[in-house]
Design a protein around this motif. Structure first.
Motif, PDB file in Angstrom:
ATOM      1  N   GLN A   4      -5.216 -10.291   4.895  1.00 44.55           N
ATOM      2  CA  GLN A   4      -6.091 -10.351   3.796  1.00 44.55           C
ATOM      3  C   GLN A   4      -5.687  -9.858   2.383  1.00 44.55           C
ATOM      4  O   GLN A   4      -5.586 -10.379   1.411  1.00 44.55           O
ATOM      5  CB  GLN A   4      -7.422  -9.522   4.057  1.00 44.55           C
ATOM      6  N   TYR A   5      -4.493  -8.890   2.657  1.00 41.19           N
ATOM      7  CA  TYR A   5      -4.069  -8.198   1.418  1.00 41.19           C
ATOM      8  C   TYR A   5      -3.006  -9.423   1.045  1.00 41.19           C
ATOM      9  O   TYR A   5      -2.846  -9.637  -0.107  1.00 41.19           O
ATOM     10  CB  TYR A   5      -3.203  -7.095   1.848  1.00 41.19           C
ATOM     11  N   GLN A   6      -2.334  -9.967   1.749  1.00 45.78           N
ATOM     12  CA  GLN A   6      -1.144 -11.051   1.441  1.00 45.78           C
ATOM     13  C   GLN A   6      -2.150 -12.182   0.639  1.00 45.78           C
ATOM     14  O   GLN A   6      -1.483 -12.840  -0.376  1.00 45.78           O
ATOM     15  CB  GLN A   6      -0.443 -11.479   2.574  1.00 45.78           C
ATOM     16  N   LEU A  11      -3.014 -15.026  -4.662  1.00 46.41           N
ATOM     17  CA  LEU A  11      -4.167 -15.338  -5.475  1.00 46.41           C
ATOM     18  C   LEU A  11      -3.895 -14.936  -6.620  1.00 46.41           C
ATOM     19  O   LEU A  11      -3.838 -15.579  -7.867  1.00 46.41           O
ATOM     20  CB  LEU A  11      -5.738 -15.417  -4.849  1.00 46.41           C
ATOM     21  N   LEU A  12      -3.485 -13.589  -6.671  1.00 49.55           N
ATOM     22  CA  LEU A  12      -3.379 -12.631  -7.905  1.00 49.55           C
ATOM     23  C   LEU A  12      -2.142 -13.271  -8.707  1.00 49.55           C
ATOM     24  O   LEU A  12      -2.019 -13.681  -9.764  1.00 49.55           O
ATOM     25  CB  LEU A  12      -3.289 -11.327  -7.714  1.00 49.55           C
ATOM     26  N   GLN A  13      -1.071 -13.668  -8.055  1.00 47.90           N
ATOM     27  CA  GLN A  13       0.038 -14.067  -8.417  1.00 47.90           C
ATOM     28  C   GLN A  13      -0.100 -15.724  -8.940  1.00 47.90           C
ATOM     29  O   GLN A  13       0.241 -15.634 -10.076  1.00 47.90           O
ATOM     30  CB  GLN A  13       1.184 -14.162  -7.333  1.00 47.90           C
ATOM     31  N   ILE A 336      -1.725  -1.239 -11.443  1.00 48.81           N
ATOM     32  CA  ILE A 336      -2.717  -0.629 -10.656  1.00 48.81           C
ATOM     33  C   ILE A 336      -2.188  -0.336  -9.312  1.00 48.81           C
ATOM     34  O   ILE A 336      -1.228  -0.657  -8.700  1.00 48.81           O
ATOM     35  CB  ILE A 336      -3.676  -1.967 -10.551  1.00 48.81           C
ATOM     36  N   ALA A 337      -3.152   0.594  -8.725  1.00 44.90           N
ATOM     37  CA  ALA A 337      -3.240   0.644  -7.144  1.00 44.90           C
ATOM     38  C   ALA A 337      -3.311  -0.455  -6.275  1.00 44.90           C
ATOM     39  O   ALA A 337      -4.188  -1.241  -6.470  1.00 44.90           O
ATOM     40  CB  ALA A 337      -3.909   1.755  -6.760  1.00 44.90           C
ATOM     41  N   ARG A 338      -2.577  -0.756  -5.220  1.00 45.62           N
ATOM     42  CA  ARG A 338      -3.035  -1.750  -4.445  1.00 45.62           C
ATOM     43  C   ARG A 338      -4.375  -1.710  -4.077  1.00 45.62           C
ATOM     44  O   ARG A 338      -4.907  -2.941  -3.776  1.00 45.62           O
ATOM     45  CB  ARG A 338      -2.250  -1.811  -3.041  1.00 45.62           C
TER      46      ARG A 338
END
Length: 356
Positions: A4-6, A11-13, A336-338
């Protein structure tokens, strides 16, 4: 690292690499629409260029609908004039200075061709004879670097630029090569333009969850245009969509004057330079954050504006709220924090699904 994090990071990238200058946000909007449509009851683009997704609430009372906004646009520039040697002079779109993003590659979004250029000041190996450069040196003229000092080297003639559709009014963005996420320490992410792509990612995260859980009242997820130049899209959506509350998702400054930190929980705004946010909305956001153990941070902000505060100050929404990701160096190289994105999404989800 979880799947999920990846996925969220990927998506953010993708969002960061897409150009979205004020008034020309289509590339970012297309990504958001692809991600949004499977998780909403309806989706459309309004006359202001905002992408809107509706998730119907349990109550069926759209008079209590909430408009949640994150903006598509980024700090960018406009071509002001084209010189006889093919160099360009720029003016900013939004509050930014050359030092915010540094000298280096930029992208000109010509009508017929995208052109790479270099934002430059000129050589440091100069004397007072080169007045424009000399006066920006801290040990000489001691003037802060501003737009009148810099120009764009294009390597093209004016005729070639015309053929590419580059002219006064052409949008100019920081080049994609400077927009790659980096890991900072063990728990942080850094990049230009986390404002507002990180909040956009959080809003898309929220859509995936609340579609199944169903909010208490109708929710309009609004991905807005031209926030950096006065909250144009958000003001239009606040005027035209049902409901009485506009809630903006933003990056939030982490500075001693606000008692906020980048390692802390989501920032809840009580006021900014444009408006005083509704206390009951801010108190509820704080309460939800505390219940979830997210350590929310209350803040009274200056030199800050949002889609919600623009709408509130102009009478386009009766109620307004602000929820921010704690962000180091806003309008610069942001960190930002992860956990900042999932924390924002978690708080927002709970705020929307709770009755009342």
């Amino acid at each position: 690292m979880s799947d999920q994090y990846q996925l969220r990071r990927d998506l953010l990238q993708e969002l960061l690499w897409a150009y979205g200058p004020c008034g020309q946000e289509e590339a970012v909007r297309d990504i958001c629409r692809r991600e949004l449509e499977p998780h909403v009851d309806e989706a459309w683009v309004d006359p202001a260029g905002n992408l809107i997704g509706l998730i119907r609430g349990r109550s069926g009372d759209d008079g209590k609908a909430t408009r949640v906004m994150a903006h598509l646009d980024e700090l960018s520039m406009l071509v002001k004039r084209v010189e006889s040697d093919g160099s360009l002079h720029l003016t900013p779109l939004g509050t930014m200075y050359p030092g915010n993003f540094g000298l280096g590659p930029i992208t000109l979004l010509g009508d017929r061709q995208t052109v790479c250029g270099v934002l430059t000041l000129g050589s440091e190996h100069t004397t007072k004879e080169s007045q424009r450069i000399w006066e920006t040196k801290p040990d000489q003229g001691d003037k802060s670097l501003d737009w009148m000092h810099v120009y764009v080297f294009t390597g093209h003639t004016p005729e070639e630029l015309t053929d590419a559709g580059v002219q006064p009014g052409t949008r100019v963005c920081i080049d994609r090569s400077k927009r790659t996420l980096v890991d900072v320490g063990d728990g942080y992410l850094g990049s230009y333009f986390l404002d507002d792509r990180a909040a956009v990612t959080a809003l898309l995260d929220t859509a995936r969850v609340i579609h199944d859980r169903r909010p208490a009242h109708d929710v309009y997820l609004v991905f807005t245009t031209s926030e950096e130049i006065g909250g144009v899209g958000g003001s239009w959506a606040s005027r035209t969509l049902p409901g009485d509350l506009t809630l903006a998702l933003e990056v939030g400054p982490t500075e001693a004057e606000y008692s906020t930190t980048v390692s802390g929980g989501p920032i809840v705004g009580y006021s900014d330079a444009q408006c005083v946010y509704d206390k009951d909305v801010a108190d509820t956001l704080m309460g939800v954050g505390l219940d979830l153990g997210l350590q929310p941070q209350a803040a009274v902000l200056g030199a800050f504006e949002s889609d919600a505060s623009h709408a509130k100050s102009t009478g386009l929404t009766p109620r307004a709220g602000l929820l921010c990701l704690p962000t180091l160096s806003t309008h610069g190289y942001e960190v930002i924090a992860r956990q900042a994105i999932p924390n924002m999404a978690q708080l927002l989800t709970e705020f929307l699904v709770r009755p009342g």
